[in-house]
Design an enzyme around this catalytic site. Structure first.
Site, PDB file in Angstrom:
ATOM      1  N   ASN A   1       0.809  -1.226   0.000  1.00 49.45           N
ATOM      2  CA  ASN A   1       0.000   0.000   0.000  1.00 49.45           C
ATOM      3  C   ASN A   1       0.837   1.269   0.000  1.00 49.45           C
ATOM      4  OD1 ASN A   1      -2.283  -1.632   0.083  1.00 49.45           O
ATOM      5  ND2 ASN A   1      -2.297  -1.650   2.322  1.00 49.45           N
TER       6      ASN A   1
ATOM      7  N   GLU B   1       5.244  -6.419  -8.995  1.00 57.16           N
ATOM      8  CA  GLU B   1       5.506  -7.561  -8.099  1.00 57.16           C
ATOM      9  C   GLU B   1       6.897  -8.153  -8.339  1.00 57.16           C
ATOM     10  OE1 GLU B   1       3.380  -7.967  -5.832  1.00 57.16           O
ATOM     11  OE2 GLU B   1       1.324  -7.745  -6.562  1.00 57.16           O
TER      12      GLU B   1
END
Ligand SMILES: [Zn+2]
Length: 215
Positions: free
Chosen positions: A12, A107
């Site tokens: 986040n 990622e």
């Protein structure tokens, strides 16, 4: 000269929206980007999704066995050929730089060390910049293989910041099952269903029951 960038942060911290913004900026100038998402298995969702509601389908999903440099080259040439009238008769001689301006990785912590080296070859040999976005450490404060290699060799390291529940900068990713923090288990457990993550500062991580593994 092209560079390898690693933009890392806790969960986040705006990694996905940063990646999507960068893709937009390149394309606004008429430049070509390739979006890649590293997944722990090929069943991963093929979208980069930000919490702000923006999302975009990736061009390539890669898992641990893929040769990233070969994949990027094949995909970039295929895309360029689709828009060129005659195509290239000798694809193997076309420099990657002529058909691609930037590689973006989502990622990136899930890449292998070898795949990060392949990214570095794209930068150094093909002269195409690579921007990798990922998490530095797992829920036990241990680095992921891809993150470790990126921290070792990237030209540029940039931390994306987010805030702990207490207001300090969050640096760790604490895993929760239901309402409880857990500190044992596999390195990878994708947040879905019962498993969630909360970005915490070091003090709150210890207060929640976490420990620093070197002690
Ligand atoms: Zn805190």
């Amino acid at each position: 000269m092209a560079k390898l960038y690693f933009r890392y942060g806790a969960m986040n911290s705006g990694k996905s929206i940063g990646l999507l913004q960068t893709a937009y900026n390149y394309e606004e100038r008429g430049q070509r980007v390739l979006l890649i998402k590293a997944v722990v298995d090929t069943k991963g969702e093929d979208f980069v999704v930000s919490r702000l509601g923006v999302s975009r389908r990736v061009d390539l999903l890669v898992d641990a066995d893929d040769d990233l440099r070969a994949l990027v080259r094949r995909r970039a040439l295929a895309g360029a050929q689709a828009v060129s009238e005659g195509g290239w008769e000798q694809q193997e001689t076309v420099p990657l730089r002529e058909v691609l301006d930037c590689v973006l990785i989502d990622e990136a912590q899930f890449l292998t060390a070898l795949q990060v080296d392949q990214l570095m070859e794209i930068v150094l040999v093909d002269d195409v910049p690579v921007l990798a976005y990922g998490i530095r450490t797992d829920f036990r404060t241990v680095s992921f293989p891809g993150s470790r290699r990126l921290l070792e060799i990237a030209h540029s390291l940039e931390e994306l910041k987010t805030i702990c529940r207490c207001g300090r900068k969050a640096v760790f990713n604490a895993r929760k099952v239901g309402e409880s923090f857990v500190f044992d288990g596999d390195q990878v457990a994708i947040d879905s269903g019962d498993v969630t993550y909360e970005s915490l500062c070091g003090k709150c991580y210890l207060a929640a029951g976490g420990r620093l593994l070197c002690q």
